[in-house]
Scaffold this motif. Structure first.
Motif, PDB file in Angstrom:
ATOM      1  N   ILE A 267       0.532  -1.465   3.509  1.00 25.22           N
ATOM      2  CA  ILE A 267      -0.052  -1.857   2.218  1.00 25.22           C
ATOM      3  C   ILE A 267      -1.540  -2.163   2.394  1.00 25.22           C
ATOM      4  CG2 ILE A 267      -0.108  -3.719   0.506  1.00 25.22           C
ATOM      5  CD1 ILE A 267       3.006  -3.846   0.837  1.00 25.22           C
ATOM      6  N   LEU A 268      -1.849  -3.000   3.381  1.00 18.02           N
ATOM      7  CA  LEU A 268      -3.247  -3.377   3.605  1.00 18.02           C
ATOM      8  C   LEU A 268      -4.072  -2.186   4.073  1.00 18.02           C
ATOM      9  CD1 LEU A 268      -2.661  -6.875   5.222  1.00 18.02           C
ATOM     10  CD2 LEU A 268      -3.290  -6.346   2.843  1.00 18.02           C
ATOM     11  N   TRP A 269      -3.471  -1.313   4.884  1.00 17.95           N
ATOM     12  CA  TRP A 269      -4.168  -0.104   5.338  1.00 17.95           C
ATOM     13  C   TRP A 269      -4.526   0.770   4.135  1.00 17.95           C
ATOM     14  CZ3 TRP A 269      -3.310   5.104   4.890  1.00 17.95           C
ATOM     15  CH2 TRP A 269      -4.114   5.927   5.685  1.00 17.95           C
ATOM     16  N   LEU A 270      -3.604   0.930   3.181  1.00 15.07           N
ATOM     17  CA  LEU A 270      -3.878   1.729   1.986  1.00 15.07           C
ATOM     18  C   LEU A 270      -5.010   1.116   1.171  1.00 15.07           C
ATOM     19  CD1 LEU A 270      -3.293   4.027  -0.001  1.00 15.07           C
ATOM     20  CD2 LEU A 270      -1.482   2.580  -0.988  1.00 15.07           C
ATOM     21  N   ARG A 271      -4.961  -0.189   0.960  1.00 19.05           N
ATOM     22  CA  ARG A 271      -6.023  -0.843   0.188  1.00 19.05           C
ATOM     23  C   ARG A 271      -7.383  -0.650   0.846  1.00 19.05           C
ATOM     24  NH1 ARG A 271      -3.289  -6.623  -1.449  1.00 19.05           N
ATOM     25  NH2 ARG A 271      -5.345  -7.318  -0.799  1.00 19.05           N
ATOM     26  N   VAL A 272      -7.456  -0.853   2.149  1.00 20.90           N
ATOM     27  CA  VAL A 272      -8.734  -0.673   2.855  1.00 20.90           C
ATOM     28  C   VAL A 272      -9.155   0.795   2.833  1.00 20.90           C
ATOM     29  CG1 VAL A 272      -9.858  -0.810   5.119  1.00 20.90           C
ATOM     30  CG2 VAL A 272      -8.506  -2.737   4.275  1.00 20.90           C
ATOM     31  N   SER A 273      -8.208   1.706   3.047  1.00 19.80           N
ATOM     32  CA  SER A 273      -8.524   3.138   3.071  1.00 19.80           C
ATOM     33  C   SER A 273      -9.146   3.609   1.765  1.00 19.80           C
ATOM     34  CB  SER A 273      -7.267   3.963   3.350  1.00 19.80           C
ATOM     35  OG  SER A 273      -6.807   3.715   4.647  1.00 19.80           O
ATOM     36  N   VAL A 274      -8.625   3.115   0.647  1.00 23.02           N
ATOM     37  CA  VAL A 274      -9.142   3.548  -0.647  1.00 23.02           C
ATOM     38  C   VAL A 274     -10.353   2.720  -1.068  1.00 23.02           C
ATOM     39  CG1 VAL A 274      -8.635   3.802  -3.114  1.00 23.02           C
ATOM     40  CG2 VAL A 274      -6.952   4.523  -1.401  1.00 23.02           C
ATOM     41  N   PHE A 275     -10.211   1.401  -1.125  1.00 22.89           N
ATOM     42  CA  PHE A 275     -11.288   0.577  -1.661  1.00 22.89           C
ATOM     43  C   PHE A 275     -12.516   0.510  -0.756  1.00 22.89           C
ATOM     44  CE2 PHE A 275      -7.634  -1.781  -3.832  1.00 22.89           C
ATOM     45  CZ  PHE A 275      -7.765  -1.063  -5.001  1.00 22.89           C
ATOM     46  N   VAL A 276     -12.313   0.406   0.531  1.00 20.35           N
ATOM     47  CA  VAL A 276     -13.439   0.234   1.448  1.00 20.35           C
ATOM     48  C   VAL A 276     -13.961   1.580   1.962  1.00 20.35           C
ATOM     49  CG1 VAL A 276     -14.211  -0.831   3.606  1.00 20.35           C
ATOM     50  CG2 VAL A 276     -12.617  -2.060   2.113  1.00 20.35           C
ATOM     51  N   VAL A 277     -13.059   2.463   2.402  1.00 22.66           N
ATOM     52  CA  VAL A 277     -13.487   3.728   3.014  1.00 22.66           C
ATOM     53  C   VAL A 277     -13.756   4.794   1.956  1.00 22.66           C
ATOM     54  CG1 VAL A 277     -12.880   5.544   4.655  1.00 22.66           C
ATOM     55  CG2 VAL A 277     -12.260   3.168   5.143  1.00 22.66           C
TER      56      VAL A 277
ATOM     57  N   ALA B  29       3.412  -5.763  -5.262  1.00 22.82           N
ATOM     58  CA  ALA B  29       4.328  -4.677  -5.619  1.00 22.82           C
ATOM     59  C   ALA B  29       3.908  -3.461  -4.812  1.00 22.82           C
ATOM     60  CB  ALA B  29       4.243  -4.378  -7.112  1.00 22.82           C
ATOM     61  N   TRP B  30       4.891  -2.672  -4.384  1.00 29.85           N
ATOM     62  CA  TRP B  30       4.554  -1.446  -3.670  1.00 29.85           C
ATOM     63  C   TRP B  30       5.646  -0.407  -3.868  1.00 29.85           C
ATOM     64  CZ3 TRP B  30       6.773  -5.566  -1.320  1.00 29.85           C
ATOM     65  CH2 TRP B  30       7.822  -5.348  -0.429  1.00 29.85           C
ATOM     66  N   ALA B  31       5.234   0.827  -3.729  1.00 31.06           N
ATOM     67  CA  ALA B  31       6.158   1.958  -3.780  1.00 31.06           C
ATOM     68  C   ALA B  31       6.078   2.642  -2.426  1.00 31.06           C
ATOM     69  CB  ALA B  31       5.754   2.933  -4.888  1.00 31.06           C
ATOM     70  N   GLU B  32       7.241   3.017  -1.891  1.00 32.28           N
ATOM     71  CA  GLU B  32       7.241   3.672  -0.592  1.00 32.28           C
ATOM     72  C   GLU B  32       8.223   4.836  -0.574  1.00 32.28           C
ATOM     73  OE1 GLU B  32       8.593   1.279   2.722  1.00 32.28           O
ATOM     74  OE2 GLU B  32       9.939   0.166   1.426  1.00 32.28           O
ATOM     75  N   GLU B  33       7.915   5.768   0.302  1.00 35.54           N
ATOM     76  CA  GLU B  33       8.732   6.959   0.475  1.00 35.54           C
ATOM     77  C   GLU B  33       8.774   7.272   1.961  1.00 35.54           C
ATOM     78  OE1 GLU B  33       8.160  10.797  -1.965  1.00 35.54           O
ATOM     79  OE2 GLU B  33       6.703  10.917  -0.336  1.00 35.54           O
ATOM     80  N   ASP B  34       9.953   7.307   2.520  1.00 33.94           N
ATOM     81  CA  ASP B  34      10.115   7.581   3.954  1.00 33.94           C
ATOM     82  C   ASP B  34       9.221   6.691   4.817  1.00 33.94           C
ATOM     83  OD1 ASP B  34      11.999   9.591   3.443  1.00 33.94           O
ATOM     84  OD2 ASP B  34      10.417  11.087   3.196  1.00 33.94           O
ATOM     85  N   GLY B  35       9.086   5.413   4.437  1.00 30.90           N
ATOM     86  CA  GLY B  35       8.295   4.463   5.211  1.00 30.90           C
ATOM     87  C   GLY B  35       6.804   4.478   4.909  1.00 30.90           C
ATOM     88  N   ASP B  36       6.331   5.454   4.126  1.00 35.83           N
ATOM     89  CA  ASP B  36       4.914   5.508   3.756  1.00 35.83           C
ATOM     90  C   ASP B  36       4.699   4.770   2.445  1.00 35.83           C
ATOM     91  OD1 ASP B  36       4.177   7.111   5.940  1.00 35.83           O
ATOM     92  OD2 ASP B  36       4.726   8.942   4.854  1.00 35.83           O
ATOM     93  N   VAL B  37       3.682   3.929   2.388  1.00 32.00           N
ATOM     94  CA  VAL B  37       3.343   3.232   1.155  1.00 32.00           C
ATOM     95  C   VAL B  37       2.516   4.180   0.290  1.00 32.00           C
ATOM     96  CG1 VAL B  37       2.071   1.301   0.156  1.00 32.00           C
ATOM     97  CG2 VAL B  37       3.496   0.940   2.178  1.00 32.00           C
ATOM     98  N   LEU B  38       3.007   4.445  -0.913  1.00 33.92           N
ATOM     99  CA  LEU B  38       2.352   5.371  -1.848  1.00 33.92           C
ATOM    100  C   LEU B  38       1.397   4.669  -2.787  1.00 33.92           C
ATOM    101  CD1 LEU B  38       5.441   7.507  -2.918  1.00 33.92           C
ATOM    102  CD2 LEU B  38       3.828   7.946  -1.060  1.00 33.92           C
ATOM    103  N   GLY B  39       1.683   3.402  -3.083  1.00 32.85           N
ATOM    104  CA  GLY B  39       0.850   2.651  -4.011  1.00 32.85           C
ATOM    105  C   GLY B  39       1.206   1.186  -3.940  1.00 32.85           C
TER     106      GLY B  39
END
Length: 181
Positions: A50-60, A81-91
């Protein structure tokens, strides 16, 4: 349990009813899990994603160097809240209980999941959950200006002047407690 009504307004296709912590299928026949939880109850690997996704989009991706970990995720009443598929966080998104109002923030969808309705499902889950807790409170958020119409789909209206944060135009938005969507 919290339920989220599926389907988009005007859409001929309807998603199945979503229930907190359950799995549901998108039209692509992919199973996606949707969850809402306090930070302390999120498994460590999922929280990392979750935190990796937030940093990847907002910061990078958006090139906004700011302290993504702002301390609000661990406030009393904060939910992720989060959505995941096969262990990957989608949102993911964050719902904050600010006593007299609800605040939604950190709404983000991975590049691979954009356009699949993941963000919309997370928004409906957060709104429905908050209303079930206290329907008398309005919601607030600070939207990137180009997404104001998207948030409007959930009853949010622009309530102030545009401002720039981290070189990105934003607008304050509010959803009245009695807003119908």
């Amino acid at each position: 349990m919290v339920a989220v009504a599926g389907g988009r307004a005007g859409s001929q296709r309807r998603r199945p009813r979503l229930t907190l912590g359950t799995r549901f299928a998108y039209r692509e026949a992919v199973t996606v899990g949707i969850h809402l939880s306090p930070l302390a109850e999120i498994p460590a690997t999922t929280l990392y994603r979750i935190l990796w996704l937030r940093v990847s989009v907002f910061v990078v991706e958006q090139e906004a160097a700011y302290p993504e970990l702002d301390g609000r995720d661990i406030e009393t009443g904060a939910l992720i809240a989060w959505a995941e598929e096969d262990g990957d966080v989608l949102g993911t998104l964050r719902l904050l209980d600010e006593s007299t109002r609800w605040r939604i923030g950190r709404v983000v969808t991975s590049a691979a999941a954009r356009g699949r309705g993941v963000g919309a499902d997370l928004m409906r889950l957060a709104i429905d959950h908050a209303i079930a807790q206290d329907a008398s409170r309005p919601f607030v958020l600070d939207a990137q200006e180009h997404l104001a119409d998207w948030y409007g789909r959930f009853g949010f209206v622009v309530t102030g002047r545009s401002y720039v944060e981290d070189r990105i135009p934003h607008v304050p938005m509010t959803r009245r407690a009695d807003a119908a969507v």
